[in-house]
Design a protein around this motif. Structure first.
Motif, PDB file in Angstrom:
ATOM      1  N   PHE A  92       0.790  -1.177  -0.022  1.00  0.00           N
ATOM      2  CA  PHE A  92      -0.001  -0.034  -0.168  1.00  0.00           C
ATOM      3  C   PHE A  92       1.064   1.414   0.081  1.00  0.00           C
ATOM      4  O   PHE A  92       0.528   2.254  -0.873  1.00  0.00           O
ATOM      5  N   LEU A  93       2.105   1.222   0.855  1.00  0.00           N
ATOM      6  CA  LEU A  93       2.762   2.266   0.432  1.00  0.00           C
ATOM      7  C   LEU A  93       3.293   2.764  -0.538  1.00  0.00           C
ATOM      8  O   LEU A  93       3.469   3.908  -0.946  1.00  0.00           O
ATOM      9  N   PHE A  94       3.572   1.815  -1.303  1.00  0.00           N
ATOM     10  CA  PHE A  94       4.361   1.950  -2.753  1.00  0.00           C
ATOM     11  C   PHE A  94       3.160   2.484  -3.406  1.00  0.00           C
ATOM     12  O   PHE A  94       3.498   3.323  -4.596  1.00  0.00           O
ATOM     13  N   SER A  95       2.038   2.000  -3.429  1.00  0.00           N
ATOM     14  CA  SER A  95       0.972   2.484  -4.430  1.00  0.00           C
ATOM     15  C   SER A  95       0.747   3.975  -4.108  1.00  0.00           C
ATOM     16  O   SER A  95       0.414   4.971  -5.050  1.00  0.00           O
ATOM     17  N   ARG A  96       0.726   4.304  -2.774  1.00  0.00           N
ATOM     18  CA  ARG A  96       0.369   5.503  -2.493  1.00  0.00           C
ATOM     19  C   ARG A  96       1.585   6.684  -2.620  1.00  0.00           C
ATOM     20  O   ARG A  96       1.404   7.692  -3.227  1.00  0.00           O
ATOM     21  N   MET A  97       2.612   6.137  -2.585  1.00  0.00           N
ATOM     22  CA  MET A  97       3.939   6.732  -3.176  1.00  0.00           C
ATOM     23  C   MET A  97       3.957   7.214  -4.444  1.00  0.00           C
ATOM     24  O   MET A  97       4.182   8.306  -5.008  1.00  0.00           O
ATOM     25  N   GLU A  98       3.403   6.424  -5.325  1.00  0.00           N
ATOM     26  CA  GLU A  98       3.414   6.849  -6.913  1.00  0.00           C
ATOM     27  C   GLU A  98       1.944   7.947  -7.116  1.00  0.00           C
ATOM     28  O   GLU A  98       2.487   8.663  -7.855  1.00  0.00           O
ATOM     29  N   LEU A  99       0.980   7.602  -6.245  1.00  0.00           N
ATOM     30  CA  LEU A  99       0.194   8.809  -6.229  1.00  0.00           C
ATOM     31  C   LEU A  99       0.852  10.104  -5.965  1.00  0.00           C
ATOM     32  O   LEU A  99       0.681  11.180  -6.551  1.00  0.00           O
ATOM     33  N   LEU A 100       1.705  10.019  -4.671  1.00  0.00           N
ATOM     34  CA  LEU A 100       2.469  11.121  -4.288  1.00  0.00           C
ATOM     35  C   LEU A 100       3.145  11.864  -5.312  1.00  0.00           C
ATOM     36  O   LEU A 100       3.455  13.101  -5.715  1.00  0.00           O
ATOM     37  N   VAL A 104       3.105  15.672  -6.791  1.00  0.00           N
ATOM     38  CA  VAL A 104       4.024  16.766  -6.760  1.00  0.00           C
ATOM     39  C   VAL A 104       4.442  16.903  -8.131  1.00  0.00           C
ATOM     40  O   VAL A 104       4.793  18.249  -8.198  1.00  0.00           O
ATOM     41  N   GLY A 105       4.268  16.361  -9.083  1.00  0.00           N
ATOM     42  CA  GLY A 105       4.842  16.691 -10.257  1.00  0.00           C
ATOM     43  C   GLY A 105       3.883  17.670 -11.111  1.00  0.00           C
ATOM     44  O   GLY A 105       4.129  18.396 -11.833  1.00  0.00           O
ATOM     45  N   SER A 106       2.409  17.272 -10.843  1.00  0.00           N
ATOM     46  CA  SER A 106       1.518  17.924 -11.514  1.00  0.00           C
ATOM     47  C   SER A 106       1.083  19.246 -10.951  1.00  0.00           C
ATOM     48  O   SER A 106       0.857  20.328 -11.228  1.00  0.00           O
ATOM     49  N   ASN A 107       1.256  19.362  -9.390  1.00  0.00           N
ATOM     50  CA  ASN A 107       0.905  20.382  -8.685  1.00  0.00           C
ATOM     51  C   ASN A 107       2.105  21.372  -8.242  1.00  0.00           C
ATOM     52  O   ASN A 107       1.923  22.611  -7.732  1.00  0.00           O
ATOM     53  N   ARG A 108       3.402  20.702  -8.444  1.00  0.00           N
ATOM     54  CA  ARG A 108       4.396  21.510  -8.106  1.00  0.00           C
ATOM     55  C   ARG A 108       4.626  21.922  -6.735  1.00  0.00           C
ATOM     56  O   ARG A 108       4.875  23.144  -6.314  1.00  0.00           O
ATOM     57  N   ILE A 109       4.000  21.226  -5.931  1.00  0.00           N
ATOM     58  CA  ILE A 109       4.067  21.349  -4.383  1.00  0.00           C
ATOM     59  C   ILE A 109       4.943  20.207  -4.000  1.00  0.00           C
ATOM     60  O   ILE A 109       4.578  18.926  -3.849  1.00  0.00           O
ATOM     61  N   GLY A 110       5.905  20.518  -3.030  1.00  0.00           N
ATOM     62  CA  GLY A 110       6.849  19.250  -2.863  1.00  0.00           C
ATOM     63  C   GLY A 110       6.245  18.477  -1.705  1.00  0.00           C
ATOM     64  O   GLY A 110       5.454  18.834  -0.880  1.00  0.00           O
ATOM     65  N   ILE A 166       4.934  12.269   3.055  1.00  0.00           N
ATOM     66  CA  ILE A 166       4.699  13.597   3.535  1.00  0.00           C
ATOM     67  C   ILE A 166       4.176  14.538   2.256  1.00  0.00           C
ATOM     68  O   ILE A 166       5.035  14.526   1.301  1.00  0.00           O
ATOM     69  N   HIS A 167       2.968  15.016   2.472  1.00  0.00           N
ATOM     70  CA  HIS A 167       2.515  15.822   1.287  1.00  0.00           C
ATOM     71  C   HIS A 167       2.691  17.223   1.587  1.00  0.00           C
ATOM     72  O   HIS A 167       2.869  17.788   2.847  1.00  0.00           O
ATOM     73  N   ARG A 168       2.532  18.053   0.580  1.00  0.00           N
ATOM     74  CA  ARG A 168       2.500  19.721   0.897  1.00  0.00           C
ATOM     75  C   ARG A 168       3.307  20.434   1.568  1.00  0.00           C
ATOM     76  O   ARG A 168       2.963  20.769   2.539  1.00  0.00           O
ATOM     77  N   LEU A 169       4.529  19.958   1.165  1.00  0.00           N
ATOM     78  CA  LEU A 169       5.738  20.892   1.734  1.00  0.00           C
ATOM     79  C   LEU A 169       5.911  22.307   1.094  1.00  0.00           C
ATOM     80  O   LEU A 169       6.742  22.948   1.573  1.00  0.00           O
ATOM     81  N   GLY A 170       4.992  22.551   0.055  1.00  0.00           N
ATOM     82  CA  GLY A 170       5.314  23.870  -0.297  1.00  0.00           C
ATOM     83  C   GLY A 170       6.039  23.725  -1.872  1.00  0.00           C
ATOM     84  O   GLY A 170       6.864  22.890  -2.108  1.00  0.00           O
ATOM     85  N   ALA A 171       6.144  24.886  -2.534  1.00  0.00           N
ATOM     86  CA  ALA A 171       6.886  25.032  -3.576  1.00  0.00           C
ATOM     87  C   ALA A 171       8.135  25.402  -3.569  1.00  0.00           C
ATOM     88  O   ALA A 171       9.182  25.439  -4.525  1.00  0.00           O
ATOM     89  N   LEU A 212      13.379  14.418  -0.698  1.00  0.00           N
ATOM     90  CA  LEU A 212      12.638  15.254  -1.132  1.00  0.00           C
ATOM     91  C   LEU A 212      11.993  14.700  -2.412  1.00  0.00           C
ATOM     92  O   LEU A 212      12.568  14.477  -3.483  1.00  0.00           O
ATOM     93  N   LEU A 213      10.734  15.272  -2.558  1.00  0.00           N
ATOM     94  CA  LEU A 213       9.826  14.842  -3.997  1.00  0.00           C
ATOM     95  C   LEU A 213       9.409  16.279  -4.592  1.00  0.00           C
ATOM     96  O   LEU A 213       9.072  17.271  -3.979  1.00  0.00           O
ATOM     97  N   GLY A 214       9.667  16.349  -6.105  1.00  0.00           N
ATOM     98  CA  GLY A 214       9.146  17.610  -6.691  1.00  0.00           C
ATOM     99  C   GLY A 214      10.324  18.624  -6.984  1.00  0.00           C
ATOM    100  O   GLY A 214       9.912  19.984  -7.632  1.00  0.00           O
ATOM    101  N   PHE A 215      11.526  18.417  -6.820  1.00  0.00           N
ATOM    102  CA  PHE A 215      12.539  19.258  -7.025  1.00  0.00           C
ATOM    103  C   PHE A 215      13.386  18.879  -7.758  1.00  0.00           C
ATOM    104  O   PHE A 215      14.713  19.559  -7.898  1.00  0.00           O
ATOM    105  N   GLY A 216      13.469  17.881  -8.261  1.00  0.00           N
ATOM    106  CA  GLY A 216      14.625  17.144  -9.314  1.00  0.00           C
ATOM    107  C   GLY A 216      13.792  16.280 -10.385  1.00  0.00           C
ATOM    108  O   GLY A 216      12.558  16.304 -10.630  1.00  0.00           O
ATOM    109  N   ALA A 217      14.567  15.430 -11.166  1.00  0.00           N
ATOM    110  CA  ALA A 217      14.231  14.757 -11.931  1.00  0.00           C
ATOM    111  C   ALA A 217      13.058  13.596 -11.241  1.00  0.00           C
ATOM    112  O   ALA A 217      13.067  13.242 -10.122  1.00  0.00           O
ATOM    113  N   ARG A 218      11.987  13.367 -12.254  1.00  0.00           N
ATOM    114  CA  ARG A 218      10.891  12.257 -11.617  1.00  0.00           C
ATOM    115  C   ARG A 218      11.632  11.031 -11.499  1.00  0.00           C
ATOM    116  O   ARG A 218      11.997  10.258 -12.337  1.00  0.00           O
TER     117      ARG A 218
END
Length: 248
Positions: A92-100, A104-110, A166-171, A212-218
């Motif tokens: 479940f963690l890995f499935s939710r990580m893919e969603l995260l 972060v890729g589409s919303n640009r929120i780390g 962790i979700h929504r850490l800001g841009a 961190l997610l959303g600040f480098g290569a996907r």
């Protein structure tokens, strides 16, 4: 609510139809005169349908569907939950990580992934036994869950390894880094508090690797986990009980 067996379903349907048909047979001689213009089989069929439908729905169909939904829900819960700690499991963690990652890729929120490994847990098992070790894992799981926000997710990968999404850490990358580090420090502090088991205080620590997610290569979930794991082992090499952010 107990699940109805096939035999119970058939019995309830047959009993309902039989009783309703008996009532109809008793009522037919007393029907209004206007009804005499219609064939008796037609009247019988219409009354049988009208009277049995709500009874069969409430007494047979609804209990069967509710029990079936409850079983499916329980199967899904067991498939996604660690049986010891009742946290999210690796699948479940890995499935939710893919969603995260997508978010972060589409919303640009780390966001961030924290990989937590307990320090001194092997000694707990060796000194106090696996029963005490399991009790420590359950208590640590409760503490981790109590410290994270409702939108975040904590789970157990296996053994004494846990993961926090962790979700929504800001841009802003700098602010996201500070926020992720603050969460990691809070979790480390919480885990370090003694666990009382059978009157004995047991202490473990926590080493945390962060990515961190959303600040480098996907990257995919497996690669992110490897990066967090590398950061965590960097802390282990330094004596543990701290946090380290993965960096190329």
């Amino acid at each position: 609510m107990a699940r109805l067996s096939t035999r119970q379903v058939v019995f309830r349907i047959v009993l309902t139809i039989s009783l309703v048909e008996l009532v109809i047979m008793l009522l037919l001689p007393h029907l209004p005169q206007a009804w005499s213009n219609y064939p008796v089989p037609l009247i019988d069929t219409l009354l049988l349908a009208l009277l049995t439908t709500p009874v069969i729905y409430l007494w047979v169909i609804q209990p069967f569907v509710l029990a079936h939904d409850r079983v499916l829900s329980e199967v899904n819960r067991l498939a996604n939950t660690d049986p010891l700690t009742h946290l999210a499991n690796r699948r479940f963690l890995f499935s939710r990580m893919e969603l995260l990652i997508d978010q972060v890729g589409s919303n640009r929120i780390g966001g961030a992934v924290l990989l937590i490994d307990l320090d001194g847990f092997k000694q707990v098992n060796d000194q106090y036994g696996h029963h005490a070790g399991d009790a420590v894992l359950v208590e640590v799981a409760k503490r981790l869950r109590s410290e994270i926000r409702g939108e975040d997710l904590v789970g157990r990968l296996g053994g004494d390894e846990f993961m926090v999404l962790i979700h929504r850490l800001g841009a802003d990358e700098g602010k996201a880094l500070v926020a992720a580090r603050g969460i990691a420090d809070k979790l480390i502090e919480r885990v370090a508090q003694p666990v009382l088991i059978d009157g004995t205080e047991i202490r473990v620590g926590a080493s945390v690797g962060a990515c961190l997610l959303g600040f480098g290569a996907r990257l995919d979930a497996e690669m992110i986990t490897r990066q967090a794991d590398a950061a965590m082992y960097r802390i282990k090499e330094q004596g543990g009980k701290g946090a380290f952010l993965f960096s190329e």
